[in-house]
Scaffold this motif. Structure first.
Motif, PDB file in Angstrom:
ATOM      1  N   GLU A  16       0.807  -1.225   0.000  1.00 24.95           N
ATOM      2  CA  GLU A  16       0.000   0.000   0.000  1.00 24.95           C
ATOM      3  C   GLU A  16       0.840   1.275   0.000  1.00 24.95           C
ATOM      4  O   GLU A  16       0.294   2.385  -0.025  1.00 24.95           O
TER       5      GLU A  16
ATOM      6  N   ARG B 207      -5.385   7.612  -8.842  1.00 21.27           N
ATOM      7  CA  ARG B 207      -4.482   7.014  -9.829  1.00 21.27           C
ATOM      8  C   ARG B 207      -5.241   6.619 -11.084  1.00 21.27           C
ATOM      9  O   ARG B 207      -4.731   6.745 -12.208  1.00 21.27           O
TER      10      ARG B 207
ATOM     11  N   GLU C 168      -8.343   3.527  -5.378  1.00 22.07           N
ATOM     12  CA  GLU C 168      -7.299   4.381  -5.945  1.00 22.07           C
ATOM     13  C   GLU C 168      -7.888   5.248  -7.055  1.00 22.07           C
ATOM     14  O   GLU C 168      -7.372   5.301  -8.183  1.00 22.07           O
TER      15      GLU C 168
ATOM     16  N   ARG D  51       0.412   8.619  -2.779  1.00 22.67           N
ATOM     17  CA  ARG D  51      -0.403   9.396  -3.722  1.00 22.67           C
ATOM     18  C   ARG D  51      -1.421  10.253  -2.986  1.00 22.67           C
ATOM     19  O   ARG D  51      -1.863  11.295  -3.491  1.00 22.67           O
TER      20      ARG D  51
ATOM     21  N   ALA E 101       0.215   3.769  -2.969  1.00 24.92           N
ATOM     22  CA  ALA E 101      -1.138   4.332  -2.903  1.00 24.92           C
ATOM     23  C   ALA E 101      -1.251   5.342  -1.769  1.00 24.92           C
ATOM     24  O   ALA E 101      -1.885   6.394  -1.917  1.00 24.92           O
TER      25      ALA E 101
ATOM     26  N   ASN F  16      -7.165   3.137   4.106  1.00 17.60           N
ATOM     27  CA  ASN F  16      -8.066   2.838   2.999  1.00 17.60           C
ATOM     28  C   ASN F  16      -9.536   2.868   3.415  1.00 17.60           C
ATOM     29  O   ASN F  16     -10.420   2.851   2.553  1.00 17.60           O
TER      30      ASN F  16
END
Length: 634
Positions: free
Chosen positions: A262, A417, A414, A268, A265, A296
């Protein structure tokens, strides 16, 4: 907060302001329908009054455009504090004691830093403007203004475990019942609707990410039950009587440098081991080295039913995960709903969700899963005035296993992304996004972007280092005379460039008190006039103007004639504008009064709203009414 904008966007798409300036530079040569929509603005070269036209509908005299210890409102209006941090929400809550705080007390009292305000009439569906529920987001906490002995510099490291627990309880939401009697709003005591939602409140997870391995933790091996919601910024009302609350800068609560699958992610989204809070040293769930999946579980839109205090909030994962600002819901002519939401960070994106199914306005229970199925889109702005909505669907183009997407769950987890790969347009901190109920046009606040470099601009791009921000107007395609918020193509134009009159772009009759910086939240009154709140942050001192509320028309000869209506006290940000259905009350949220350099609990720059020795500044909800009982703005 100091590290709101530390996410990493690798996109090479043209910056949004570059497109804005290309569009403005080409306005005299563009042809066709798209060009007409792009430059669809009244010719302001001759002031309307000089041309003999009637005056604007906003007739109030402006409030003082100056920073003070208390708030200020336009002459002829009353601005009364409705509820403050620490006031009772639940019947058994103790009275506020700034030197005797506890987590148990705070979980029953009004939380900190009120942001989004949602007015829900009582009874449900009645349209009542004198009796209702007010749903309030509590975005974040300022430890150095809440507790003695701390400063902004050391607050994150010196907060004790007990103080951290108080901070957890001060996040979330409050639901209060309010009533207008003899022209004055009051909180209804001992209300059966009263509720506090905190970081201990169990919430369900629904939609494509529910139960996914990336949402599972030691405490929740199912990946379907999350404790709490945090950094709740703006939000929105649904047509079936619930509210959507937006989880924004959740990254700043998590300690530890991300490792493992992770890590990229998390980076980001700005999780880089530099938290603003001490929680990670006391609670494993806020340390990504111990619970790498916990982040998350935040960054979603959460649906709350204010009319049922026992209803479990639900995180609607189909609407994507990012730093949500706002959740404006629109019902289309075909019955499907669209939800607009900005991602509040420099160089991030504008999103839209369109439901698969149709809303049932006669039976609200039939809408419980309406937001679990549909398509999430991200916006791409074109220099010729077109806007294209790009679907973020697993298997669409680059959203495939080769790029690490194995299901729609990965796409929504995500979403940033996915939007990068689809070629979305990076923008200047897209914050609140709402639809004008009269015209159907959509307005987006781009607060600022001081990170845009000079080399990213050209001769036609005057907004490099965009200190003051701007407002974008978007027009959906029309179907049978109605705006279609499910359409794949819109048109767009620049409605307003913020900044001092010599730098910004407004109607030429805008006064010296009408210029603004950092447009943030917005609301429309029943007549379709636009009201904008501002969030300058530390630039408040540089600009030497307060944050507050500005009003203007969006159509006709006085389009973008900005007038200053309400001024926040020193250090405060203006949040949560919300009108009652009759337009006779404007509720606003005064967030973080006293949050300026050197101000502390012990020596605050203002003691708003109590102004009593020993009482710290208290974030407050304010009800604004006209002294003669008339419509706000008249």
């Amino acid at each position: 907060m100091s590290n709101d904008d530390i996410g990493v966007n690798p996109s090479t798409e043209p910056s949004f302001s570059a497109l804005v300036d290309m569009a403005l530079s080409r306005r005299t040569v563009l042809g066709g329908i798209a060009a007409a929509a792009l430059v669809r603005q009244v010719d302001f070269s001759t002031p309307a009054r000089a041309a003999g036209m009637a005056g604007p509908s906003l007739t109030f005299a402006e409030a003082p455009h100056s920073i003070g210890e208390s708030h200020q409102v336009a002459p002829g209006y009353d601005a009364s504090v409705l509820i403050r941090w620490g006031d009772k929400v639940l019947a058994d809550a103790p009275s506020f004691d700034p030197l005797g705080q506890s987590a148990a007390a705070q979980a029953r009292q009004f939380g900190y830093n009120n942001d989004f305000l949602g007015y829900c009439p009582l009874p449900a569906g009645s349209g009542a403007s004198d009796h209702g529920l007010l749903v309030v987001n509590h975005e974040y906490t300022d430890s150095w203004l809440m507790f003695p002995g701390l400063t902004e510099k050391d607050g994150a490291t010196k907060v004790t475990r007990e103080q951290a627990q108080i901070e957890l309880a001060a996040h979330g939401l409050s639901v209060i019942e309010i009533r207008k009697l003899n022209g004055h709003w009051r909180v209804v005591e001992d209300s059966a609707y009263a509720r506090r939602i905190t970081l201990d409140t169990a919430m369900a997870v629904s939609g494509p990410a529910a139960g996914h391995d990336r949402l599972k933790t030691k405490d929740d091996p199912s990946g379907r039950l999350v404790l709490g919601t945090l950094n709740n910024c703006a939000g929105g009302l649904t047509p079936w009587g619930t509210i959507l609350t937006a989880e924004e800068n959740f990254h700043q609560y998590f300690a530890g440098v991300p490792q493992g699958p992770e890590a990229a992610a998390h980076k980001r989204l700005g999780l880089v081991g530099k938290p603003e809070y001490s929680w990670g040293q006391y609670f494993d769930r806020f340390d990504v080295t111990r619970e790498p999946n916990e982040p998350n579980r935040f960054g979603w839109l959460v649906e709350v039913d204010p009319y049922d205090p026992k209803a479990q909030p639900v995180k609607r994962t189909a609407l994507g995960r990012f730093k949500h600002e706002a959740a404006n819901v629109v019902v289309n002519a075909n019955g499907r709903v669209s939800v607009y939401s900005g991602d509040d960070e420099r160089f991030e994106y504008l999103y839209r969700f369109v439901s698969r199914d149709r809303v049932d306005l006669l039976n609200r229970a039939n809408n419980r899963r309406l937001l679990d199925d549909g398509i999430l889109y991200v916006a791409k702005f074109h220099a010729d005035g077109r806007l294209t909505w790009l679907p973020l669907i697993f298997g669409n183009g680059p959203l495939n296993p080769g790029n690490g997407f194995h299901s729609q769950a990965d796409v929504v987890i995500e979403a940033r992304r996915a939007a990068d790969l689809m070629g979305a347009t990076p923008m200047d901190r897209p914050e609140d996004v709402e639809t004008n109920p009269v015209t159907g046009k959509v307005y987006m606040m781009c607060t600022n972007n001081t990170n845009r470099k000079a080399e990213q601009t050209d001769a036609a791009n005057p907004r490099a280092n965009n200190v003051h921000g701007h407002v974008i107007e978007m027009v959906p395609a029309m179907v049978d005379g109605q705006p279609d918020h499910t359409a794949l193509d819109y048109t767009w134009s620049v409605f307003l460039l913020a900044g001092p009159k010599g730098q910004g772009r407004y109607h030429p009759e805008t006064s010296e008190s009408g210029w603004m910086s950092a447009p943030d939240n917005l609301a429309f009154d029943p007549a379709g006039r636009l009201w904008i709140s501002t969030d300058q942050g530390s630039a408040q001192a540089t600009n030497n103007i307060p944050d507050g509320m500005y009003a203007m028309e969006t159509e006709g000869p006085f389009r973008a004639l900005s007038k200053f209506f309400y001024a926040c006290p020193r250090g405060a940000e203006m949040c949560g504008p919300m009108f009652t259905p009759d337009g006779k009350t404007l509720f606003v949220a005064v967030q973080h009064p006293g949050e300026n350099k050197g101000s502390t609990f012990d020596a605050p720059s203002t003691r708003f709203p109590d102004f009593q020795p020993g009482m710290p500044p208290r974030p407050s909800v304010v009800a604004i009414t006209k002294k003669d009982g008339g419509v706000i703005g008249s």
